[in-house]
Design a protein around this motif. Structure first.
Motif, mmCIF file in Angstrom:
data_model
loop_
_atom_site.group_PDB
_atom_site.id
_atom_site.type_symbol
_atom_site.label_atom_id
_atom_site.label_comp_id
_atom_site.label_asym_id
_atom_site.label_seq_id
_atom_site.Cartn_x
_atom_site.Cartn_y
_atom_site.Cartn_z
ATOM 1 N N CYS A 111 41.466 42.295 32.571
ATOM 2 C CA CYS A 111 41.995 41.885 33.346
ATOM 3 C C CYS A 111 43.544 41.154 32.676
ATOM 4 O O CYS A 111 42.924 40.911 31.704
ATOM 5 C CB CYS A 111 41.906 41.386 35.136
ATOM 6 S SG CYS A 111 41.071 39.670 34.491
ATOM 7 N N CYS A 150 37.034 44.402 36.286
ATOM 8 C CA CYS A 150 37.530 43.662 34.602
ATOM 9 C C CYS A 150 35.595 43.592 34.205
ATOM 10 O O CYS A 150 34.878 42.924 34.587
ATOM 11 C CB CYS A 150 38.353 43.135 35.338
ATOM 12 S SG CYS A 150 37.629 41.424 33.311
ATOM 13 N N CYS A 204 35.503 39.239 33.345
ATOM 14 C CA CYS A 204 35.265 38.215 34.291
ATOM 15 C C CYS A 204 34.396 39.061 35.545
ATOM 16 O O CYS A 204 33.441 38.182 36.057
ATOM 17 C CB CYS A 204 36.178 37.278 35.328
ATOM 18 S SG CYS A 204 37.756 39.219 35.918
ATOM 19 N N CYS A 215 41.709 37.681 31.860
ATOM 20 C CA CYS A 215 40.781 37.456 31.005
ATOM 21 C C CYS A 215 41.754 38.145 29.470
ATOM 22 O O CYS A 215 41.741 37.544 28.539
ATOM 23 C CB CYS A 215 40.134 38.921 30.631
ATOM 24 S SG CYS A 215 38.880 38.314 32.140
#
Ligand SMILES: [Zn+2]
Length: 134
Positions: free
Chosen positions: A36, A8, A11, A39
């Motif tokens: 993702c 991702c 994150c 997020c």
């Protein structure tokens, strides 16, 4: 596709590269978004106020225009619909009347049953409404 992971961009976590963890997006070569789902959700949540303010502002700034357009659309449609149904009624008056009468005599049982069911199903709601009124 199984076992392939995707990092991702936000994150930095490695997650399985499936629609379960990433939103599908045809803009990307992988067919999945680069951040993702969690997020993506956070982004929306963090910007929720800004997003809704923008929408509200857009509406506020264009209120007159939007309302005028809606009114115009309704007025145009309204006359059109009225004329059309009047014309259709005049042309098919006899057929419509006979059909209605036939339908009612054929469906009296069904119509009665339906309204019985409706009242039974909505007894609670209508009682509640009555109670509120009284
Ligand atoms: Zn993430």
């Amino acid at each position: 596709m199984e076992g392939i992971t995707k990092k991702c961009n936000k994150c930095g976590e490695e997650k399985t590269a499936t629609k379960e963890y990433f939103y599908a997006d045809k803009q990307f070569a992988s067919g999945l978004r680069s951040i993702c789902k969690i997020c993506s959700g956070k982004h929306y949540y963090e910007n929720k106020e800004q997003i809704s303010t923008q929408r509200k502002e857009h509406y506020y700034n264009n209120q007159d225009e939007i309302l005028a357009k809606n009114r115009e659309k309704y007025a145009n449609n309204y006359n059109g619909v009225q004329e059309l149904s009047k014309e259709r009624y005049q042309n098919n008056k006899d057929v419509i009347l006979v059909t209605h009468r036939l339908w009612h005599s054929n469906n009296r049982e069904a119509a009665n049953a339906r309204s019985r069911d409706y009242h039974a199903a909505n007894r609670d709601t209508s009682n509640a409404r009555r109670r509120v009124k009284a």
